[in-house]
Structure formats: structure tokens, C-alpha cells
Design a protein around this motif. Structure first.
Motif, PDB file in Angstrom:
ATOM      1  N   MET A   1       0.520  -0.748  -0.330  1.00  6.61           N
ATOM      2  CA  MET A   1      -0.191   0.246   0.138  1.00  6.61           C
ATOM      3  C   MET A   1       1.327   1.070   0.323  1.00  6.61           C
ATOM      4  O   MET A   1       0.630   2.809  -0.664  1.00  6.61           O
ATOM      5  CB  MET A   1      -0.723  -0.019   1.300  1.00  6.61           C
ATOM      6  CG  MET A   1      -1.764   1.138   1.231  1.00  6.61           C
ATOM      7  SD  MET A   1      -2.847   0.823   0.155  1.00  6.61           S
ATOM      8  CE  MET A   1      -3.419  -0.004   0.342  1.00  6.61           C
ATOM      9  N   LYS A   2       2.450   1.602   0.652  1.00  7.81           N
ATOM     10  CA  LYS A   2       2.669   2.339   1.036  1.00  7.81           C
ATOM     11  C   LYS A   2       3.522   2.612  -0.279  1.00  7.81           C
ATOM     12  O   LYS A   2       4.080   3.419  -0.656  1.00  7.81           O
ATOM     13  CB  LYS A   2       3.772   2.256   2.417  1.00  7.81           C
ATOM     14  CG  LYS A   2       3.186   2.432   3.318  1.00  7.81           C
ATOM     15  CD  LYS A   2       4.349   2.573   4.533  1.00  7.81           C
ATOM     16  CE  LYS A   2       3.493   2.348   6.165  1.00  7.81           C
ATOM     17  NZ  LYS A   2       4.929   2.968   6.957  1.00  7.81           N
ATOM     18  N   LYS A   3       4.016   1.685  -1.098  1.00  8.44           N
ATOM     19  CA  LYS A   3       4.707   1.392  -2.205  1.00  8.44           C
ATOM     20  C   LYS A   3       3.886   2.443  -3.771  1.00  8.44           C
ATOM     21  O   LYS A   3       4.304   2.884  -4.233  1.00  8.44           O
ATOM     22  CB  LYS A   3       5.405   0.833  -2.638  1.00  8.44           C
ATOM     23  CG  LYS A   3       5.872   0.334  -4.280  1.00  8.44           C
ATOM     24  CD  LYS A   3       6.332  -1.312  -4.177  1.00  8.44           C
ATOM     25  CE  LYS A   3       7.606  -1.576  -5.275  1.00  8.44           C
ATOM     26  NZ  LYS A   3       8.281  -2.273  -5.836  1.00  8.44           N
ATOM     27  N   GLY A   4       2.305   1.876  -3.527  1.00  9.30           N
ATOM     28  CA  GLY A   4       1.567   2.379  -4.037  1.00  9.30           C
ATOM     29  C   GLY A   4       1.120   4.004  -3.932  1.00  9.30           C
ATOM     30  O   GLY A   4       1.347   4.682  -4.412  1.00  9.30           O
ATOM     31  N   LYS A   5       1.057   3.850  -2.896  1.00  5.64           N
ATOM     32  CA  LYS A   5       1.104   5.841  -2.648  1.00  5.64           C
ATOM     33  C   LYS A   5       2.009   6.461  -2.767  1.00  5.64           C
ATOM     34  O   LYS A   5       2.574   7.460  -3.473  1.00  5.64           O
ATOM     35  CB  LYS A   5       0.631   5.454  -0.960  1.00  5.64           C
ATOM     36  CG  LYS A   5       0.790   7.234  -0.533  1.00  5.64           C
ATOM     37  CD  LYS A   5      -0.153   7.574   1.191  1.00  5.64           C
ATOM     38  CE  LYS A   5      -0.282   8.270   1.312  1.00  5.64           C
ATOM     39  NZ  LYS A   5      -0.561   8.645   3.432  1.00  5.64           N
ATOM     40  N   SER A   6       3.784   5.878  -2.445  1.00  5.33           N
ATOM     41  CA  SER A   6       4.405   6.218  -3.156  1.00  5.33           C
ATOM     42  C   SER A   6       4.664   6.820  -4.695  1.00  5.33           C
ATOM     43  O   SER A   6       5.419   7.704  -5.011  1.00  5.33           O
ATOM     44  CB  SER A   6       5.808   5.781  -2.575  1.00  5.33           C
ATOM     45  OG  SER A   6       6.168   5.286  -1.287  1.00  5.33           O
ATOM     46  N   ILE A   7       4.564   5.212  -5.659  1.00  4.78           N
ATOM     47  CA  ILE A   7       4.477   5.939  -7.172  1.00  4.78           C
ATOM     48  C   ILE A   7       3.564   7.470  -7.007  1.00  4.78           C
ATOM     49  O   ILE A   7       3.766   7.718  -7.993  1.00  4.78           O
ATOM     50  CB  ILE A   7       4.489   4.805  -7.441  1.00  4.78           C
ATOM     51  CG1 ILE A   7       5.133   4.007  -7.019  1.00  4.78           C
ATOM     52  CG2 ILE A   7       4.432   4.852  -9.039  1.00  4.78           C
ATOM     53  CD1 ILE A   7       4.689   2.082  -7.505  1.00  4.78           C
ATOM     54  N   GLY A   8       1.568   7.021  -6.969  1.00  6.66           N
ATOM     55  CA  GLY A   8       1.051   8.249  -6.627  1.00  6.66           C
ATOM     56  C   GLY A   8       1.769   9.197  -6.874  1.00  6.66           C
ATOM     57  O   GLY A   8       1.886  10.519  -7.085  1.00  6.66           O
ATOM     58  N   ILE A   9       2.563   9.353  -5.656  1.00 10.52           N
ATOM     59  CA  ILE A   9       2.685  10.882  -5.096  1.00 10.52           C
ATOM     60  C   ILE A   9       3.510  11.072  -6.005  1.00 10.52           C
ATOM     61  O   ILE A   9       3.558  12.686  -6.919  1.00 10.52           O
ATOM     62  CB  ILE A   9       4.087  11.189  -3.518  1.00 10.52           C
ATOM     63  CG1 ILE A   9       2.066  10.628  -2.575  1.00 10.52           C
ATOM     64  CG2 ILE A   9       4.375  12.055  -2.852  1.00 10.52           C
ATOM     65  CD1 ILE A   9       3.047  10.379  -1.385  1.00 10.52           C
ATOM     66  N   ALA A  10       4.846  10.421  -5.846  1.00 10.92           N
ATOM     67  CA  ALA A  10       5.976  10.628  -7.594  1.00 10.92           C
ATOM     68  C   ALA A  10       4.820  11.251  -8.480  1.00 10.92           C
ATOM     69  O   ALA A  10       5.781  12.121  -9.139  1.00 10.92           O
ATOM     70  CB  ALA A  10       6.588   9.491  -7.599  1.00 10.92           C
ATOM     71  N   ILE A  11       4.184  10.237  -9.003  1.00  8.74           N
ATOM     72  CA  ILE A  11       3.731  10.456 -10.506  1.00  8.74           C
ATOM     73  C   ILE A  11       3.352  12.223 -10.624  1.00  8.74           C
ATOM     74  O   ILE A  11       2.899  13.086 -11.133  1.00  8.74           O
ATOM     75  CB  ILE A  11       2.764   9.988 -11.151  1.00  8.74           C
ATOM     76  CG1 ILE A  11       3.512   8.293 -11.225  1.00  8.74           C
ATOM     77  CG2 ILE A  11       1.934  10.057 -12.232  1.00  8.74           C
ATOM     78  CD1 ILE A  11       2.314   6.869 -11.424  1.00  8.74           C
ATOM     79  N   ALA A  12       2.197  12.401  -9.146  1.00  5.16           N
ATOM     80  CA  ALA A  12       1.805  13.988  -9.146  1.00  5.16           C
ATOM     81  C   ALA A  12       3.241  14.548  -9.251  1.00  5.16           C
ATOM     82  O   ALA A  12       2.503  16.235  -9.474  1.00  5.16           O
ATOM     83  CB  ALA A  12       1.073  13.615  -8.020  1.00  5.16           C
ATOM     84  N   ILE A  13       4.410  14.158  -8.334  1.00  2.00           N
ATOM     85  CA  ILE A  13       5.027  15.828  -8.668  1.00  2.00           C
ATOM     86  C   ILE A  13       5.641  16.196  -9.957  1.00  2.00           C
ATOM     87  O   ILE A  13       5.600  16.748 -10.124  1.00  2.00           O
ATOM     88  CB  ILE A  13       6.145  15.519  -7.397  1.00  2.00           C
ATOM     89  CG1 ILE A  13       5.592  15.035  -5.884  1.00  2.00           C
ATOM     90  CG2 ILE A  13       7.473  15.884  -7.720  1.00  2.00           C
ATOM     91  CD1 ILE A  13       6.553  14.808  -5.169  1.00  2.00           C
ATOM     92  N   LEU A  14       5.924  14.739 -10.829  1.00  2.00           N
ATOM     93  CA  LEU A  14       6.279  14.810 -11.705  1.00  2.00           C
ATOM     94  C   LEU A  14       5.527  15.654 -12.930  1.00  2.00           C
ATOM     95  O   LEU A  14       5.597  16.414 -13.755  1.00  2.00           O
ATOM     96  CB  LEU A  14       6.313  13.350 -12.970  1.00  2.00           C
ATOM     97  CG  LEU A  14       7.893  12.516 -12.925  1.00  2.00           C
ATOM     98  CD1 LEU A  14       7.595  11.606 -12.142  1.00  2.00           C
ATOM     99  CD2 LEU A  14       9.046  13.554 -12.042  1.00  2.00           C
TER     100      LEU A  14
END
Length: 197
Positions: A1-14
Motif C-alpha cells: 500500500m505504501k509503495k503504491g502511495k509513494s508511486i502516486g505521489i511521485a507521479i503527481a510531482i512529475l
């Protein structure tokens, strides 16, 4: 779950970074097209044939050539002879510097090394786009030429070439100028076409 959230945040930042950078480059800026004249002016030039993405190499070679005769600044422009539907390998471009401002001795040196061309006064469509960095050379045409095309569809008129005005090579440049002559016979530019033969 944490990994998915981190990926989502990274994509949003990009995505946010991409939008911010596009905005900085002028991507959201409205292009204003006006009718005005360009010229007269005389240039010395070299030719470039092939994809626009390779034009930078031709500019570099051109700069070394005019610097070799003692010129320290080029008030630069380019004349594009072919439409966007032309096969990339057959695209013809003229890379030029204005003779204005050169001393008689410099003009003599230039005339010995380069071909020259006189651009007469012409009326047409004109627009400017902010210059931020080299990416502007690729982004600006995608914003300006569709606006020119809208006007040409609404008000059909004879066009011949497209001219982009870049400014002085030794000065800070804030914008790229675009000019498309209207009602100008293509024959005026025949000597430039002949330079490719």
C-alpha cells in the motif's frame, strides 16, 4: 500500500513539474498575430537541407565561419522554404545574419566568403513568442504556425516562405519573431532555391 502511495505521489510531482515547466516556457501563453511589414534588409547566409532537428549543427558551423572573418555578432534569422508536409530529408532552410551594422571592411570579408540575399519590404503576418532556452526553438513554432494557419484558412492569401527572427548572438534575447509574407511572389526567393542546386 505504501509503495503504491509513494508511486502516486511521485507521479503527481512529475506532472506538476511538467505543467509548471510548460507554463514557464510560455506553453499556456496566447499567441497574438498582427499584420505588419518586414524588411528591407540584406543578409549573408548558408544553406541547410534536412530535418529541422539537425539545424543546430549547421548553425554551429555557420558561426565558426563568420567568426573566422572577424565577425563577433550575428543578428540572426532563418528563412524556411518548404511547408511542414515536406519530407524531412528534403526540407530547405536558409541560415542568415543581417549585414546591418557591419563595417565596410567586414562587409567586404563577408561578401568574399558567403552568398548574400536582399529581402525586400514585405507585408504579412507577424507574431512573437518568449525565448527561455533552446527548447523554445521547438515549442514556439508549434504555438505560432497554427495561429497563422487559422488566419490563412479564414482569409486565403498567397504565401511563399516563413521567416524566423532570432536576434543578436552576443546579446540577451527575450523572444523569437515569426513572419509570414502575404501576397509575395515566390519568384523573389528563387536565388535561395537555386543555392541548393
Amino acid at each position: 500500500m505504501k509503495k503504491g502511495k509513494s508511486i502516486g505521489i511521485a507521479i503527481a510531482i512529475l506532472v506538476l513539474f511538467g505543467v509548471a515547466f510548460y507554463s514557464y516556457m510560455g506553453g499556456f501563453q496566447q499567441v497574438s498575430v498582427i499584420r505588419e511589414s518586414f524588411g528591407p534588409t540584406e543578409i549573408y547566409y548558408v544553406t541547410h537541407k534536412g530535418p529541422y532537428k539537425e539545424i543546430g549543427n549547421s548553425w554551429d558551423r555557420f558561426q565558426k565561419e563568420w567568426e573566422s572573418v572577424g565577425i563577433t555578432n550575428c543578428d540572426s534569422l532563418a528563412i524556411y522554404l518548404d511547408g511542414p508536409d515536406t519530407e524531412p530529408s528534403k526540407l530547405r532552410s536558409i541560415l542568415g545574419c543581417r549585414l546591418d551594422g557591419l563595417s565596410p571592411e567586414q562587409k567586404k570579408q563577408v561578401s568574399l566568403k558567403f552568398k548574400t540575399f536582399f529581402i525586400p519590404k514585405m507585408n504579412g503576418l507577424s507574431a512573437n513568442f518568449p525565448f527561455k532556452n533552446f527548447i523554445s526553438y521547438f515549442l514556439a513554432p508549434t504555438k505560432v504556425y497554427p495561429k497563422f494557419q487559422e488566419i490563412l484558412i479564414a482569409e486565403p492569401s498567397q504565401t511563399s516562405v516563413a521567416i524566423e527572427i532570432y536576434g543578436g548572438s552576443s546579446q540577451s534575447v527575450n523572444s523569437i519573431g515569426f513572419f509570414m509574407p502575404l501576397g509575395v511572389n515566390r519568384e523573389i526567393f528563387k536565388s535561395l532555391e537555386d543555392a541548393f542546386q
